[in-house]
Design an enzyme around this catalytic site. Structure first.
Site, PDB file in Angstrom:
ATOM      1  N   ASP A   9      30.907 -30.055  26.090  1.00  0.00           N
ATOM      2  CA  ASP A   9      31.937 -30.626  26.831  1.00  0.00           C
ATOM      3  C   ASP A   9      32.215 -31.612  26.250  1.00  0.00           C
ATOM      4  OD1 ASP A   9      33.896 -30.483  29.392  1.00  0.00           O
ATOM      5  OD2 ASP A   9      32.955 -32.730  30.035  1.00  0.00           O
ATOM      6  N   SER A  10      34.253 -31.877  26.144  1.00  0.00           N
ATOM      7  CA  SER A  10      34.117 -33.103  26.486  1.00  0.00           C
ATOM      8  C   SER A  10      33.467 -34.798  26.295  1.00  0.00           C
ATOM      9  CB  SER A  10      35.351 -33.360  27.004  1.00  0.00           C
ATOM     10  OG  SER A  10      35.574 -33.752  28.167  1.00  0.00           O
ATOM     11  N   TYR A  41      39.659 -33.644  26.827  1.00  0.00           N
ATOM     12  CA  TYR A  41      40.086 -32.567  26.438  1.00  0.00           C
ATOM     13  C   TYR A  41      41.870 -31.979  27.395  1.00  0.00           C
ATOM     14  CZ  TYR A  41      36.581 -31.084  23.474  1.00  0.00           C
ATOM     15  OH  TYR A  41      35.772 -31.066  22.510  1.00  0.00           O
ATOM     16  N   GLY A  42      41.739 -32.395  27.922  1.00  0.00           N
ATOM     17  CA  GLY A  42      42.988 -31.641  29.245  1.00  0.00           C
ATOM     18  C   GLY A  42      43.962 -32.207  28.978  1.00  0.00           C
ATOM     19  N   CYS A  72      33.554 -26.116  30.408  1.00  0.00           N
ATOM     20  CA  CYS A  72      34.560 -27.226  29.881  1.00  0.00           C
ATOM     21  C   CYS A  72      35.243 -26.697  30.484  1.00  0.00           C
ATOM     22  CB  CYS A  72      34.455 -28.010  28.463  1.00  0.00           C
ATOM     23  SG  CYS A  72      36.604 -28.383  28.859  1.00  0.00           S
ATOM     24  N   ASN A  73      36.345 -26.806  31.042  1.00  0.00           N
ATOM     25  CA  ASN A  73      37.363 -25.409  31.965  1.00  0.00           C
ATOM     26  C   ASN A  73      38.655 -25.834  31.007  1.00  0.00           C
ATOM     27  OD1 ASN A  73      37.197 -24.867  35.528  1.00  0.00           O
ATOM     28  ND2 ASN A  73      35.854 -26.670  34.214  1.00  0.00           N
ATOM     29  N   GLU A 151      34.428 -40.583  33.960  1.00  0.00           N
ATOM     30  CA  GLU A 151      33.628 -40.799  32.797  1.00  0.00           C
ATOM     31  C   GLU A 151      33.566 -42.904  32.521  1.00  0.00           C
ATOM     32  OE1 GLU A 151      32.273 -39.168  28.972  1.00  0.00           O
ATOM     33  OE2 GLU A 151      33.349 -37.888  30.613  1.00  0.00           O
ATOM     34  N   CYS A 181      37.196 -28.268  37.043  1.00  0.00           N
ATOM     35  CA  CYS A 181      37.187 -29.466  35.888  1.00  0.00           C
ATOM     36  C   CYS A 181      35.730 -29.459  36.185  1.00  0.00           C
ATOM     37  CB  CYS A 181      37.792 -30.803  35.545  1.00  0.00           C
ATOM     38  SG  CYS A 181      36.755 -31.762  34.488  1.00  0.00           S
ATOM     39  N   THR A 182      34.735 -29.358  34.863  1.00  0.00           N
ATOM     40  CA  THR A 182      33.368 -29.493  35.124  1.00  0.00           C
ATOM     41  C   THR A 182      32.516 -31.761  35.847  1.00  0.00           C
ATOM     42  OG1 THR A 182      32.987 -29.793  32.780  1.00  0.00           O
ATOM     43  CG2 THR A 182      32.830 -27.642  34.080  1.00  0.00           C
ATOM     44  N   HIS A 183      33.940 -31.834  34.917  1.00  0.00           N
ATOM     45  CA  HIS A 183      33.231 -33.665  35.640  1.00  0.00           C
ATOM     46  C   HIS A 183      33.385 -33.585  37.487  1.00  0.00           C
ATOM     47  CE1 HIS A 183      34.379 -34.317  31.712  1.00  0.00           C
ATOM     48  NE2 HIS A 183      33.965 -35.241  32.134  1.00  0.00           N
TER      49      HIS A 183
HETATM   50  N1  DGL Z   1      34.950 -32.127  31.948  1.00  0.00           N
HETATM   51  C1  DGL Z   1      36.332 -31.226  31.273  1.00  0.00           C
HETATM   52  C2  DGL Z   1      36.560 -29.660  31.843  1.00  0.00           C
HETATM   53  O1  DGL Z   1      35.966 -29.192  32.423  1.00  0.00           O
HETATM   54  C3  DGL Z   1      37.255 -31.575  30.139  1.00  0.00           C
HETATM   55  C4  DGL Z   1      37.699 -32.840  30.868  1.00  0.00           C
HETATM   56  C5  DGL Z   1      38.832 -33.514  29.682  1.00  0.00           C
HETATM   57  O2  DGL Z   1      37.908 -33.616  28.616  1.00  0.00           O
HETATM   58  O3  DGL Z   1      39.747 -34.098  29.844  1.00  0.00           O
HETATM   59  O4  DGL Z   1      38.046 -29.558  31.997  1.00  0.00           O
END
Ligand code: DGL
Length: 259
Positions: A9-10, A41-42, A72-73, A151, A181-183
């Site tokens: 993931d990011s 990443y988004g 990561c989505n 984060e 989003c996995t966060h």
């Molecule tokens: N956890 C990530 C996701 O599921 C990325 C969040 C990010 O880095 O923007 O999209």
């Protein structure tokens, strides 16, 4: 080596998925890569994320991972565009298993989806949900501040509450919400509290771990040594990784590419 699982993931979001995988498959070695240097990443272009996916996949494959989990989505939403990935035995994204779960619940009619700009603008959830059931009403909403906020450790406090409230109040009435989003599992309680428990929440960790268990074979290692790599050492990553995997884990820094 018996089917090591590579997860990336990011940043810390993928740890929510990795920890569920560890619960479901305790005897499998886990190699985690947190691309903290390129977080979030988004907000990145599809091309950049495709390049991150290629570099990290190659690294995990070189480290003898046989199964890849794109935790990561944002990365999962561009994964179909990436060609020439190493020949893992399986590649699991975090979108398909969650969509399947939602589709299987036939009581649901109005589905909200929150995620990064990359994920929401790809309309991947809307497309997959409507391909499976055209009568579902899908409401996608980008919530780009949430991943950086998490984060940075703003989770169970008034700042998080305010941001969550601001974003969720923009959604129409819904029966279910996909945390795309996995966060977001890290603020699941706060999201649930906002809806007073009246909206069904779907997220990736257990659903993805469960679908991975169907793809991997039984391991021979009894005491696998997990590894945690990051492209930039951050306090928040260290804290969250220790929270999920124990104080003794060591973070190893690796820069895989210069872009
Ligand atoms: N956890 C990530 C996701 O599921 C990325 C969040 C990010 O880095 O923007 O999209």
């Amino acid at each position: 080596m018996s089917g090591a699982v590579g997860v990336f993931d990011s940043g810390i979001g993928g740890l929510t998925v990795a920890s569920a995988i560890k619960k479901h498959l305790p005897n499998h070695k886990l190699i985690y890569f947190g691309d903290t240097l390129h977080l979030p990443y988004g907000d990145k272009s599809s091309e950049n994320i495709q390049n991150y996916i290629k570099a990290i996949s190659a690294f995990l494959f070189e480290h003898k991972c046989q199964h890849l989990v794109v935790a990561c989505n944002s990365a999962s939403s561009v994964l179909p565009m990436v060609s020439g990935l190493p020949s893992f035995r399986s590649i699991t994204n975090v979108i398909d298993p969650v969509v399947e779960c939602v589709i299987n619940d036939t009581s649901l009619k109005r589905i909200g989806v929150i995620g990064t700009k990359r994920t929401i603008n790809s309309h991947v959830y809307q497309q997959q949900l409507n391909d499976a059931n055209p009568s579902l009403e899908v409401f996608e909403h980008a919530t780009p501040l949430l991943a950086p906020m998490i984060e940075e450790g703003f989770i169970h406090d008034s700042i998080a509450e305010k941001v969550i409230h601001e974003y969720l109040s923009e959604l129409p009435e819904i029966d279910a919400l996909i945390l795309g989003c996995t966060h977001y599992p890290l603020i699941r309680k706060e999201i649930d509290a906002y809806f007073e428990g009246k909206v069904k929440l779907f997220d990736a960790p257990d659903v993805v771990a469960n679908s991975l268990t169907k793809l991997v074979e039984s391991p021979k290692d009894d005491e696998p040594q997990d590894h945690f790599y990051v492209s930039d050492l951050t306090k928040s990553f260290e804290k969250t990784a220790q929270l999920f995997f124990g104080e003794s884990i060591q973070l190893e820094k690796r820069i895989l590419f210069n872009f």
